[in-house]
Motif scaffolding. Structure first.
Motif, mmCIF file in Angstrom:
data_model
loop_
_atom_site.group_PDB
_atom_site.id
_atom_site.type_symbol
_atom_site.label_atom_id
_atom_site.label_comp_id
_atom_site.label_asym_id
_atom_site.label_seq_id
_atom_site.Cartn_x
_atom_site.Cartn_y
_atom_site.Cartn_z
ATOM 1 N N GLY A 81 0.540 -1.182 -0.400
ATOM 2 C CA GLY A 81 0.229 0.190 -0.098
ATOM 3 C C GLY A 81 0.795 1.193 0.130
ATOM 4 N N GLN A 82 1.719 1.425 0.787
ATOM 5 C CA GLN A 82 2.827 2.524 1.435
ATOM 6 C C GLN A 82 3.312 2.361 -0.649
ATOM 7 O OE1 GLN A 82 5.569 1.937 3.855
ATOM 8 N NE2 GLN A 82 3.732 2.421 5.439
ATOM 9 N N PHE A 83 3.452 1.286 -1.024
ATOM 10 C CA PHE A 83 4.859 1.792 -2.458
ATOM 11 C C PHE A 83 3.696 1.920 -3.622
ATOM 12 C CE2 PHE A 83 5.331 -0.381 -6.628
ATOM 13 C CZ PHE A 83 6.187 0.130 -6.714
ATOM 14 N N VAL A 84 2.478 1.616 -3.782
ATOM 15 C CA VAL A 84 1.795 2.005 -4.593
ATOM 16 C C VAL A 84 1.171 3.310 -4.812
ATOM 17 C CG1 VAL A 84 -0.899 1.933 -5.227
ATOM 18 C CG2 VAL A 84 0.679 0.077 -4.859
ATOM 19 N N PHE A 85 0.673 4.294 -2.927
ATOM 20 C CA PHE A 85 0.739 5.948 -2.689
ATOM 21 C C PHE A 85 1.460 6.538 -2.831
ATOM 22 C CE2 PHE A 85 -2.679 3.846 -0.147
ATOM 23 C CZ PHE A 85 -4.352 3.934 -1.215
ATOM 24 N N TRP B 250 13.187 7.453 -4.481
ATOM 25 C CA TRP B 250 13.714 8.058 -3.390
ATOM 26 C C TRP B 250 12.626 8.695 -2.428
ATOM 27 C CZ3 TRP B 250 16.897 10.119 0.405
ATOM 28 C CH2 TRP B 250 16.869 11.376 0.261
ATOM 29 N N VAL B 251 11.065 8.804 -2.735
ATOM 30 C CA VAL B 251 10.317 9.025 -2.286
ATOM 31 C C VAL B 251 9.057 8.143 -1.170
ATOM 32 C CG1 VAL B 251 7.628 9.994 -2.636
ATOM 33 C CG2 VAL B 251 9.288 11.001 -4.045
ATOM 34 N N ASN B 252 10.007 6.785 -2.259
ATOM 35 C CA ASN B 252 9.639 5.797 -1.371
ATOM 36 C C ASN B 252 9.626 5.042 -0.184
ATOM 37 O OD1 ASN B 252 7.097 3.287 -2.075
ATOM 38 N ND2 ASN B 252 7.841 4.487 -4.795
ATOM 39 N N PHE B 253 10.975 5.595 -0.196
ATOM 40 C CA PHE B 253 12.295 5.690 0.985
ATOM 41 C C PHE B 253 11.519 6.462 2.056
ATOM 42 C CE2 PHE B 253 15.709 7.456 3.135
ATOM 43 C CZ PHE B 253 16.158 6.648 4.081
ATOM 44 N N LEU B 254 11.672 7.964 1.498
ATOM 45 C CA LEU B 254 11.058 8.612 2.756
ATOM 46 C C LEU B 254 9.640 8.274 3.184
ATOM 47 C CD1 LEU B 254 11.948 11.968 0.685
ATOM 48 C CD2 LEU B 254 13.449 11.230 2.649
ATOM 49 N N MET B 255 8.667 8.029 2.183
ATOM 50 C CA MET B 255 7.477 7.583 2.954
ATOM 51 C C MET B 255 7.612 6.589 3.601
ATOM 52 S SD MET B 255 5.138 9.246 1.986
ATOM 53 C CE MET B 255 4.966 10.858 0.992
ATOM 54 N N THR B 256 8.208 5.748 3.678
ATOM 55 C CA THR B 256 8.328 4.741 4.529
ATOM 56 C C THR B 256 9.367 5.625 5.916
ATOM 57 O OG1 THR B 256 8.713 2.911 2.654
ATOM 58 C CG2 THR B 256 9.130 2.299 4.923
ATOM 59 N N ALA B 257 10.266 5.097 5.464
ATOM 60 C CA ALA B 257 11.606 6.099 6.679
ATOM 61 C C ALA B 257 10.634 6.141 7.658
ATOM 62 C CB ALA B 257 12.372 6.732 6.505
ATOM 63 N N TRP B 258 9.757 7.646 6.974
ATOM 64 C CA TRP B 258 9.229 8.895 8.207
ATOM 65 C C TRP B 258 7.644 8.046 8.761
ATOM 66 C CZ3 TRP B 258 11.642 12.341 10.629
ATOM 67 C CH2 TRP B 258 12.390 12.563 9.733
ATOM 68 N N ASN C 34 5.197 6.742 13.688
ATOM 69 C CA ASN C 34 4.577 4.577 14.060
ATOM 70 C C ASN C 34 5.329 4.289 15.245
ATOM 71 O OD1 ASN C 34 4.302 1.532 13.892
ATOM 72 N ND2 ASN C 34 2.270 2.763 14.134
ATOM 73 N N LEU C 35 6.339 3.670 15.483
ATOM 74 C CA LEU C 35 7.717 4.003 16.046
ATOM 75 C C LEU C 35 7.320 5.271 17.652
ATOM 76 C CD1 LEU C 35 10.664 2.100 14.757
ATOM 77 C CD2 LEU C 35 9.427 1.197 15.784
ATOM 78 N N THR C 36 7.342 5.824 17.592
ATOM 79 C CA THR C 36 7.250 7.431 18.714
ATOM 80 C C THR C 36 5.976 7.333 19.208
ATOM 81 O OG1 THR C 36 8.674 8.656 16.999
ATOM 82 C CG2 THR C 36 7.710 9.766 19.014
ATOM 83 N N ASP C 37 5.053 6.981 18.674
ATOM 84 C CA ASP C 37 3.879 6.726 18.996
ATOM 85 C C ASP C 37 3.484 5.595 20.492
ATOM 86 O OD1 ASP C 37 1.268 6.949 19.757
ATOM 87 O OD2 ASP C 37 0.427 6.386 18.348
ATOM 88 N N SER D 153 -0.221 8.178 13.573
ATOM 89 C CA SER D 153 0.988 8.577 13.184
ATOM 90 C C SER D 153 1.150 8.363 11.791
ATOM 91 C CB SER D 153 1.538 6.905 13.851
ATOM 92 O OG SER D 153 1.457 5.819 14.220
ATOM 93 N N LEU D 154 0.866 7.369 10.804
ATOM 94 C CA LEU D 154 0.935 6.506 9.457
ATOM 95 C C LEU D 154 0.361 8.043 9.127
ATOM 96 C CD1 LEU D 154 0.441 2.564 8.648
ATOM 97 C CD2 LEU D 154 2.806 4.416 9.631
ATOM 98 N N ALA D 155 -0.445 8.947 8.877
ATOM 99 C CA ALA D 155 -0.840 10.051 8.348
ATOM 100 C C ALA D 155 0.143 11.038 8.932
ATOM 101 C CB ALA D 155 -2.113 10.384 9.049
ATOM 102 N N LEU D 156 0.735 11.633 10.116
ATOM 103 C CA LEU D 156 1.339 12.326 10.730
ATOM 104 C C LEU D 156 2.937 12.350 9.811
ATOM 105 C CD1 LEU D 156 0.328 12.964 13.842
ATOM 106 C CD2 LEU D 156 -0.314 14.077 12.068
ATOM 107 N N GLY D 157 3.185 11.064 9.399
ATOM 108 C CA GLY D 157 4.106 10.820 9.103
ATOM 109 C C GLY D 157 4.135 10.955 7.529
ATOM 110 N N GLY D 158 3.384 10.723 7.126
ATOM 111 C CA GLY D 158 3.734 10.602 5.381
ATOM 112 C C GLY D 158 3.104 12.317 5.294
ATOM 113 N N LEU D 159 2.305 13.122 6.436
ATOM 114 C CA LEU D 159 3.119 14.989 5.736
ATOM 115 C C LEU D 159 3.575 15.013 5.862
ATOM 116 C CD1 LEU D 159 1.568 17.292 5.535
ATOM 117 C CD2 LEU D 159 0.502 17.476 7.140
#
Length: 366
Positions: free
Chosen positions: A122-126, A175-183, A188-191, A268-274
């Motif tokens: 899902g992350q890859f597609v979006f 690059w964007v896939n890496f950034l989205m996955t990383a953030w 998520n880990l911080t929550d 958490s995933l929404a805020l990371g994506g933002l």
């Protein structure tokens, strides 16, 4: 400025009013959080706390920006920018994956939701869709929503255009896939503690609201003096970041210890994506590592713990992510949270100083 204040006000009101309503609904549906068994034993008392709080955070940000856009349209005949829509798409798409994950957890009544493979797909597609659209969709500013490269601030020190446009787009997608996955994973880990992710996110988005607001007054072709940016529609980006600040602030009222509701992966995933999307559209992908320093610290602690354990079967920390380490060292949960907020404040301050210093150097004033 008025449009920004409208966005702030609406987002704050939506979370302050909407969160208790969501708590009531989730309570009636018995959609409570299921706590991991391998975490701190003191957290087991949180079992059953309402989750899915990210729904109201997402709604507040979207409604805040929408009301601001409506005001600008009525007052100045201004139209919403594609850049803003794409940034919100990144947030909502990651939030949707989080919602599916949260919903699966509460339905199965366990702490395992969406499979790792399903979440990654899902992350890859979006992320791929977001990456391609930011490069090809025309904007009213004339600047693309993103640039095919890696930048500290504005100018890429690594450009992907060295091998032609098609190859540049492919590398940019990676690059964007890496950034989205990383953030998204970092947020998520911080929550993991009451109020930690919501408070730290609020501080991080203050940084991006100031950066985007500054860029809006120093655009190429504009009347501002000094170094200029080729960022697309930074005023819209500043408003979205400000709405995120207000949404996290309002949500924190109910999320602080003892939490009445958790944001869940929906939040958490929404805020990371933002956060990732803002770093890309403001041309500050590397600066984001400083602005989101606390989230990087949390992620690195987890990577170090897992990697070192696999190599030596020993642990560096008592538990990862690192906020649990300090809990097991005897710190009270509130102490960990407030001190981590302070650490994130320092990271954002350093990031803003670095951003402004870059502007001074670019303007020939330093």
């Amino acid at each position: 400025m008025i449009s920004l204040l409208i966005g702030l006000g609406v987002s704050l009101i939506v979370t302050l009013i909407g969160t208790p309503l969501l708590i009531h609904i989730v309570h009636k549906l018995h959609y409570g959080q299921y706590i991991r068994q391998d975490g701190p034993q003191s957290h087991l008392v949180k079992r059953g706390t309402p989750t899915l709080g990210g729904v109201v955070i997402n709604l507040a940000i979207v409604l805040g920006w929408a009301c601001s856009a409506l005001y600008r349209h009525l007052a100045y005949h201004d139209t919403p920018s594609w850049t803003a829509i794409l940034v919100l798409f990144a947030m909502l798409s990651m939030g949707a994956l989080g919602f599916i994950d949260d919903f699966a957890k509460v339905r199965k009544k366990q702490n395992e939701g969406l499979s790792v493979g399903g979440k990654f797909f899902g992350q890859f597609v979006f992320a791929t869709l977001f990456a391609v659209l930011t490069l090809v969709v025309p904007t009213k500013s004339g600047f693309p929503s993103a640039q095919a490269g890696i930048a500290f601030v504005e100018h890429p020190f690594v450009s992907f255009d060295f091998a032609g446009r098609i190859v540049a787009i492919v590398i940019f997608v990676i690059w964007v896939n890496f950034l989205m996955t990383a953030w998204t994973n970092a947020f998520n880990l911080t929550d993991g503690l009451d109020g930690l992710a919501s408070g730290s996110s609020m501080v991080a988005f203050v940084g991006y609201s100031l950066i985007a607001y500054w860029e809006s007054y120093h655009l190429k072709g504009g009347s501002g003096s000094g170094f200029a940016y080729s960022v697309s529609d930074p005023q819209d980006l500043a408003i979205i970041a400000a709405c995120a600040v207000a949404a996290c602030f309002g949500f924190l009222w109910y999320n602080t210890n003892p939490a009445k509701i958790f944001m869940g992966d929906t939040g958490s995933l929404a805020l990371g994506g933002l956060f990732a999307a803002l770093s890309i559209t403001t041309h500050t992908e590397v600066l984001a590592v400083i602005l989101g320093g606390l989230f990087v610290m949390e992620t690195c602690s987890d990577v170090i713990q897992v990697g070192y354990f696999k190599m030596t079967h020993k642990r560096v920390f008592k538990m990862a992510p690192i906020h649990h380490h300090f809990e097991l060292c005897g710190w009270q949960e509130n102490t960990v949270v407030v001190r981590f907020w302070m650490i994130e404040m320092l990271f954002v301050l350093v990031g803003l100083v670095a951003f402004y210093s870059n502007w001074l150097v670019g303007s020939g004033q330093f």
